[in-house]
Design a protein around this motif. Structure first.
Motif, mmCIF file in Angstrom:
data_model
loop_
_atom_site.group_PDB
_atom_site.id
_atom_site.type_symbol
_atom_site.label_atom_id
_atom_site.label_comp_id
_atom_site.label_asym_id
_atom_site.label_seq_id
_atom_site.Cartn_x
_atom_site.Cartn_y
_atom_site.Cartn_z
ATOM 1 N N SER A 276 0.834 -1.211 0.000
ATOM 2 C CA SER A 276 0.000 0.000 0.000
ATOM 3 C C SER A 276 0.862 1.252 0.000
ATOM 4 N N ASP A 299 -7.513 -3.797 -2.404
ATOM 5 C CA ASP A 299 -7.473 -4.723 -1.272
ATOM 6 C C ASP A 299 -8.779 -4.558 -0.492
ATOM 7 N N ILE A 304 -6.873 0.131 3.172
ATOM 8 C CA ILE A 304 -6.063 1.010 4.030
ATOM 9 C C ILE A 304 -5.767 2.357 3.380
ATOM 10 N N ASP A 377 -3.646 -0.962 -5.650
ATOM 11 C CA ASP A 377 -3.128 -1.698 -4.483
ATOM 12 C C ASP A 377 -3.918 -3.003 -4.404
HETATM 13 MG MG LIG Z 1 -1.868 -3.013 2.009
#
Ligand SMILES: [Mg+2]
Ligand SMILES: Nc1ncnc2c1ncn2[C@@H]1O[C@H](COP(=O)(O)OP(=O)(O)OP(=O)(O)O)[C@@H](O)[C@H]1O
Length: 476
Positions: A276, A299, A304, A377
């Motif tokens: 990330s 993700d 995140i 990501d």
């Molecule tokens: Mg990550």
């Protein structure tokens, strides 16, 4: 491994060597401290045989004395004399243990015997040495006197009596510590080499390139600031990590020149390899070069990016795919010029299904048309199939490998998962490489040829870089 490689290995593993030296030296100090001190008292005995008045008789007498000296030294260390000495001094020890503390030595071609006695008490060492010598004089007289009572053929004189020793002969403090240091150094080097041989984490360009089947296109150093603030402010920033991302951006532009990748998935084998953080900063580095960049949080299990970038989390990728929000509503502008973010959205029950849907493919085509680059990501490849599914729909994958943490088998397995779905690995990236010290060892140790190769491949100029760069390689 030549001498230079060996020196680099030691530099990389200096901590192992130092700790081993300290531990073994401390062991030697402890051994010295816990060893019972032993004192040594010494006497010297002179052996003479009855000689005659002529030169030849005197010579014969001297020869006789020299021949006797060896037998006498055996008798000095023998059981009979030990028992007689114990009786004389009233000692509470066995003859055998006293014998173990007595050493008689002779010098060639002399009639002298040196007698050394060691004991825990300096006074007792002296007493035993003297008593033993006196008893021996008597014993020799008894042995050498003929049965008719005439003059003994040889006699022994205590030429030098023992005195109380000042300092112990055991432990030998400096010798023990010196030996401890030398042993520690050898053990430390052996341990360093062994650890290096047993280390199956990826740390060198050659291994990572062999496993991934792609070039190493970046090497992101460990940066403590990154933990507090994952998005690096690129504006006027010449820090090592910012430069590393600029080099990665440049190398990205040289991948597949005929069909440059624009939808790129960032993934790795296991969690916490810096996916990330790297995704954010690749996107920022591309935005710095005046590209219109979209960063997507693919993700969906552990989203995140919205937290790292202070954005809204619940509306995003999953929400658009499930038709609960339009793309326009879900895209978020950021404080960084040129960077738009599509957060993960609410965590769905079926991320793999959602990511593998036709809607997802169509959405990616729409995003490709809208932006210069789409950086996605994703989740770790060995945990779930999400990243592989995303990768199959994207132009390719940048495979993160955490320096000194990711194991070769993990990386191999992860690449296998990508191959299974026909996704292409664009390049590998080392994350969290040590800022100082040992990373260079591994690059040069294993990958010099490859480094030169990549150096030729890499760009000679990056128009977006803030300062002129030397012909850039993808290693620090
Ligand atoms: Mg990550
Ligand atoms: N270059 C770096 N220097 C220092 N710390 C880093 C760096 N890159 C990542 N980290 C730290 O490592 C941790 C994991 O990073 P990150 O969340 O980017 O990994 P991830 O691979 O996305 O993890 P996950 O598999 O859970 O999604 C974070 O605490 C992050 O701050």
């Amino acid at each position: 491994m030549n001498l230079q490689d060996f020196a680099k290995l030691l530099r990389a593993r200096w901590l192992t060597v130092c700790i081993t030296i300290v531990v073994v030296a401390l062991g030697a100090v402890a051994y010295t401290l816990f060893t019972t001190p032993l004192y040594q008292a010494s006497t010297r005995l002179y052996v003479s045989a009855a000689g005659g008045s002529t030169v030849s008789e005197m010579y014969q007498g001297n020869r006789l004395s020299q021949e006797r000296v060896l037998s006498y030294s055996e008798l000095l260390m023998g059981e009979t004399l030990a028992k007689r000495t114990i009786d004389k001094l009233g000692l509470d020890i066995s003859a055998e243990s006293l014998q173990g503390n007595v050493k008689a030595s002779t010098k060639p071609d002399t009639v002298l015997i040196d007698l050394n006695v060691v004991d825990e008490s300096p006074v007792r060492a002296r007493d035993i040495a003297n008593a033993l010598s006196d008893e021996f004089v008597v014993m020799v007289r008894e042995l050498e006197t003929p049965e008719d009572g005439s003059r003994p053929e040889a006699r022994v004189v205590v030429e030098q009596r023992a005195s109380i020793p000042d300092s112990p002969v055991i432990p030998k403090t400096s010798r023990n510590i010196g030996a401890g240091l030398a042993l520690g150094l050898l053990a430390g080097i052996a341990l360093a080499v062994l650890r290096d041989l047993l280390d199956n984490t990826v740390k060198d360009r050659q291994t990572v390139e062999e496993i991934t089947g792609a070039g190493l296109v970046g090497s992101i150093p460990l940066d403590k600031e990154c933990r507090k603030e994952p998005a690096i402010p690129f504006d006027g920033n010449n820090s090592a990590i910012a430069e590393a991302f600029r080099k990665l951006r440049t190398n990205l532009q040289f991948l597949a020149v005929d069909n440059p990748p624009r939808v790129i998935v960032i993934t790795s084998s296991t969690p916490n390899e810096g996916k990330s953080t790297t995704a954010i900063n690749i996107a920022l580095a591309l935005a710095e070069a005046e590209h219109n960049v979209l960063l997507v949080d693919g993700d969906m299990r552990r989203p995140i990016l919205h937290k790292y970038l202070d954005l809204v989390g619940p509306v995003g990728f999953s929400t658009v795919l499930s038709g609960r929000a339009s793309l326009g509503e879900a895209l978020q502008k950021t404080r960084f010029p040129g960077l738009t973010v599509l957060a993960a959205g609410t965590v769905p029950p079926n991320p793999s299904e959602l990511l593998g849907s036709l809607t997802a493919k169509n959405l990616l085509s729409e995003l490709r048309a809208k932006f210069d680059f789409v950086v996605m990501d994703s989740s770790p490849l060995l945990a779930v199939t999400d990243a592989a599914i995303l990768a199959a729909a994207a132009d390719g994958v940048l495979m993160m490998a955490r320096f000194g943490q990711t194991k070769r088998e993990q990386l191999t397995h992860a690449v296998g998962n990508l191959e299974d779905v026909g996704a292409s690995v664009l390049g590998a990236v080392f994350t969290m490489t040590p800022a100082h010290g040992n990373s260079s060892y591994y690059y040069s140790y294993y990958g010099e040829d490859s480094a030169r190769r990549s150096s030729r491949q890499a760009l000679s100029a990056d128009p977006a870089a803030p300062s002129p760069q030397p012909p850039s390689t993808d290693v620090p």
